[in-house]
Design a protein around this motif. Structure first.
Motif, short mmCIF file in Angstrom:
data_model
loop_
_atom_site.label_atom_id
_atom_site.label_comp_id
_atom_site.label_asym_id
_atom_site.label_seq_id
_atom_site.Cartn_x
_atom_site.Cartn_y
_atom_site.Cartn_z
N ILE A 109 0.83 -1.20 0.00
CA ILE A 109 0.00 0.00 0.00
C ILE A 109 0.87 1.26 0.00
O ILE A 109 0.58 2.24 -0.69
N SER A 110 1.96 1.23 0.77
CA SER A 110 2.85 2.39 0.88
C SER A 110 3.51 2.72 -0.45
O SER A 110 3.55 3.88 -0.87
N PHE A 111 4.01 1.69 -1.14
CA PHE A 111 4.80 1.94 -2.35
C PHE A 111 3.97 2.01 -3.62
O PHE A 111 4.39 2.60 -4.60
N PHE A 112 2.78 1.40 -3.61
CA PHE A 112 1.95 1.40 -4.80
C PHE A 112 0.65 2.17 -4.59
O PHE A 112 -0.26 2.10 -5.41
N GLU A 113 0.54 2.89 -3.47
CA GLU A 113 -0.60 3.77 -3.18
C GLU A 113 -1.93 3.03 -3.21
O GLU A 113 -2.92 3.50 -3.78
N GLY A 114 -1.97 1.85 -2.56
CA GLY A 114 -3.23 1.10 -2.43
C GLY A 114 -3.71 0.57 -3.76
O GLY A 114 -2.98 0.39 -4.72
N SER A 115 -5.00 0.32 -3.81
CA SER A 115 -5.58 -0.33 -4.98
C SER A 115 -5.67 0.60 -6.19
O SER A 115 -5.99 0.17 -7.28
N THR A 116 -5.39 1.89 -6.00
CA THR A 116 -5.45 2.82 -7.14
C THR A 116 -4.05 3.25 -7.55
O THR A 116 -3.86 4.26 -8.20
N GLY A 117 -3.05 2.46 -7.18
CA GLY A 117 -1.67 2.85 -7.40
C GLY A 117 -1.17 2.49 -8.78
O GLY A 117 -1.92 2.30 -9.74
N ALA A 118 0.17 2.32 -8.86
CA ALA A 118 0.83 2.17 -10.14
C ALA A 118 0.39 0.91 -10.90
O ALA A 118 0.39 0.89 -12.12
N LEU A 119 0.02 -0.14 -10.18
CA LEU A 119 -0.36 -1.37 -10.86
C LEU A 119 -1.82 -1.38 -11.29
O LEU A 119 -2.24 -2.26 -12.03
N GLY A 120 -2.60 -0.42 -10.82
CA GLY A 120 -3.99 -0.33 -11.20
C GLY A 120 -4.77 -1.58 -10.86
O GLY A 120 -4.69 -2.10 -9.76
N PHE A 121 -5.51 -2.09 -11.84
CA PHE A 121 -6.37 -3.26 -11.62
C PHE A 121 -5.56 -4.48 -11.17
O PHE A 121 -6.02 -5.29 -10.36
N LEU A 122 -4.32 -4.60 -11.68
CA LEU A 122 -3.49 -5.76 -11.34
C LEU A 122 -3.10 -5.80 -9.88
O LEU A 122 -2.71 -6.85 -9.37
N SER A 123 -3.19 -4.65 -9.18
CA SER A 123 -2.80 -4.64 -7.77
C SER A 123 -3.68 -5.56 -6.93
O SER A 123 -3.24 -6.11 -5.92
N VAL A 124 -4.95 -5.74 -7.34
CA VAL A 124 -5.86 -6.64 -6.62
C VAL A 124 -5.30 -8.05 -6.61
O VAL A 124 -5.37 -8.76 -5.61
N PHE A 125 -4.72 -8.47 -7.73
CA PHE A 125 -4.19 -9.82 -7.84
C PHE A 125 -2.74 -9.90 -7.35
O PHE A 125 -2.26 -11.00 -7.04
N ALA A 126 -2.04 -8.76 -7.28
CA ALA A 126 -0.67 -8.76 -6.77
C ALA A 126 -0.63 -8.83 -5.25
O ALA A 126 0.31 -9.38 -4.67
N MET A 127 -1.66 -8.29 -4.59
CA MET A 127 -1.66 -8.26 -3.13
C MET A 127 -1.53 -9.64 -2.48
O MET A 127 -0.74 -9.81 -1.54
N PRO A 128 -2.25 -10.67 -2.94
CA PRO A 128 -2.05 -11.99 -2.32
C PRO A 128 -0.63 -12.51 -2.46
O PRO A 128 -0.13 -13.20 -1.55
N PHE A 129 0.05 -12.18 -3.56
CA PHE A 129 1.44 -12.63 -3.71
C PHE A 129 2.36 -11.90 -2.74
O PHE A 129 3.27 -12.50 -2.16
N PHE A 130 2.14 -10.60 -2.56
CA PHE A 130 2.91 -9.85 -1.56
C PHE A 130 2.64 -10.41 -0.16
O PHE A 130 3.56 -10.57 0.65
N ALA A 131 1.36 -10.68 0.12
CA ALA A 131 1.01 -11.24 1.43
C ALA A 131 1.66 -12.61 1.63
O ALA A 131 2.13 -12.93 2.72
N LEU A 132 1.71 -13.41 0.57
CA LEU A 132 2.35 -14.72 0.65
C LEU A 132 3.83 -14.59 0.97
O LEU A 132 4.37 -15.34 1.80
N LEU A 133 4.50 -13.63 0.33
CA LEU A 133 5.93 -13.42 0.61
C LEU A 133 6.15 -13.04 2.06
O LEU A 133 7.07 -13.54 2.72
N GLY A 134 5.32 -12.13 2.58
CA GLY A 134 5.45 -11.74 3.98
C GLY A 134 5.17 -12.89 4.92
O GLY A 134 5.88 -13.09 5.93
N LEU A 203 -12.11 -13.02 -7.14
CA LEU A 203 -11.30 -13.75 -8.12
C LEU A 203 -9.85 -13.86 -7.69
O LEU A 203 -9.15 -14.82 -8.04
N SER A 204 -9.37 -12.88 -6.91
CA SER A 204 -7.96 -12.91 -6.50
C SER A 204 -7.68 -13.98 -5.45
O SER A 204 -6.58 -14.53 -5.39
N ILE A 205 -8.66 -14.31 -4.61
CA ILE A 205 -8.45 -15.31 -3.56
C ILE A 205 -8.97 -16.69 -3.96
O ILE A 205 -8.49 -17.72 -3.45
N LEU A 206 -9.92 -16.74 -4.89
CA LEU A 206 -10.57 -18.00 -5.24
C LEU A 206 -9.59 -19.10 -5.67
O LEU A 206 -9.72 -20.24 -5.20
#
Length: 337
Positions: A109-134, A203-206
């Motif tokens: 959220i800090s680096f990509f400014e939440g769901s409206t950040g640089a990745l746009g729509f793809l940020s919804v699907f990128a978040m689970p991967f970031f969460a998995l890494l953490g 769709l991102s968690i399913l």
């Protein structure tokens, strides 16, 4: 005996499923914009009002489905962690896995400014991967620090609690450096809030739930063997550490994906497997699916309570679960030797 256990499992599953259906329809009807059962039915078959259809299909249904998926993921994750650690107090929110996933999402959220950040729509699907890494980082630290000629239940819990405190401290530091809007978003999310109430988050968690829950069921026999203790499991020919690592990764992935869209919901992964174990016994072939259904029911019920009890204000679902789960955790602590 086995047939009786199977019959009991079917009966319990049927009752829990009926309760989920009841909670599902209650949650569809309740809210700031009330819908009667007739209005809901008309909207479902496509003959309702435009406002009713918008509320139902754009807001309530995705939130209900998310609650069911998140509850399933956290409950199964808790059942796995309790199985591989042989510790009834193991749970992704207590031993630091949720905190690791939360830290990764806050950084996102800090680096990509939440769901409206640089990745746009793809940020919804990128978040689970970031969460998995953490979550994987937290699990790796717990595993390494708890290892001392093997993993003992007490060391695992104590190290997990320490890791949880450390990650939460780092979380606070990064929150204080956020912009006010991002800070509020992160604070509400960390309290446990199904904030991504749209079909993109579903769709991102399913895929994570659809793939990993059946995989865990496939590994249920290994969990039963691990519950016998490392020495007995080794004597039976099991690759104890290999299976433990595989199952730990599955538990971490389920928790990470759930945290990415549901926030820091604690105690659900503790309470759901315990209630399921009381109903169907310790066999993981029955325990895992019952835990999944129980977790889905508990989170959907908690979310329905949280969004309606003080309407139009909303209580984060994580706080409702914690209010219900904390007394049960204290009860387990008092019972555990």
């Amino acid at each position: 005996m086995a047939r009786k256990r199977f019959q009991r499992f079917l009966l319990v599953s049927m009752v829990l499923f009926i309760l989920i259906v009841v909670a599902f329809f209650i949650s569809m009807n309740l809210g700031t914009y009330p819908l009667s059962p007739l209005d809901t039915f008309k909207a479902l078959i496509g003959s309702g009002t435009e406002e009713g259809s918008l509320v139902l299909f754009s807001f309530r249904l995705p939130r209900i489905v998310l609650a069911l998926l998140i509850g399933t993921g956290l409950a199964v994750s808790g059942a796995i962690l309790q199985g591989i650690s042989q510790n009834e107090l193991a749970e992704p929110g207590i031993i630091g896995i949720n905190a690791g996933a939360g830290l990764a999402v806050v950084l996102f959220i800090s680096f990509f400014e939440g769901s409206t950040g640089a990745l746009g729509f793809l940020s919804v699907f990128a978040m689970p991967f970031f969460a998995l890494l953490g979550a994987l980082l937290a699990a790796f630290l717990i595993y390494v620090l708890a290892w001392k000629q093997g993993i003992t239940p007490v060391r695992l819990i104590l190290v997990g609690i320490a890791i949880n405190a450390g990650f939460n401290a780092v979380l606070i530091i990064f929150q204080l450096r956020m912009e006010p809007n991002d800070f509020m978003q992160a604070t509400i999310w960390l309290s446990g809030s199904i904030w991504g109430a749209n079909w993109s988050f579903v769709l991102s968690i399913l895929p994570w739930i659809v793939i990993l829950v059946p995989f865990t069921l496939w590994k249920a026999q290994h969990l039963d063997v691990l519950n016998l203790g490392d020495q007995v499991a080794t004597g039976l020919g099991a690759s104890v550490e290999k299976e433990r690592r595989i199952l730990l990764i599955a538990a971490v992935a389920l928790a990470g994906a759930s945290v990415a869209v549901g926030g820091g919901i604690a105690f659900l992964g503790l309470v759901a497997p315990h209630l399921a174990r009381r109903l169907v016994g310790p066999s993981h072939h029955f325990l895992i699916p019952t835990s999944a259904i129980m977790g889905a029911l508990l989170l959907l019920t908690a979310d329905t309570i949280g969004k309606n009890i003080l309407a139009p204000s909303e209580i984060p679902v994580g706080l409702v679960v914690s209010a219900l789960g904390a007394p049960y955790f204290i009860y387990l602590l008092m019972k555990t030797n």
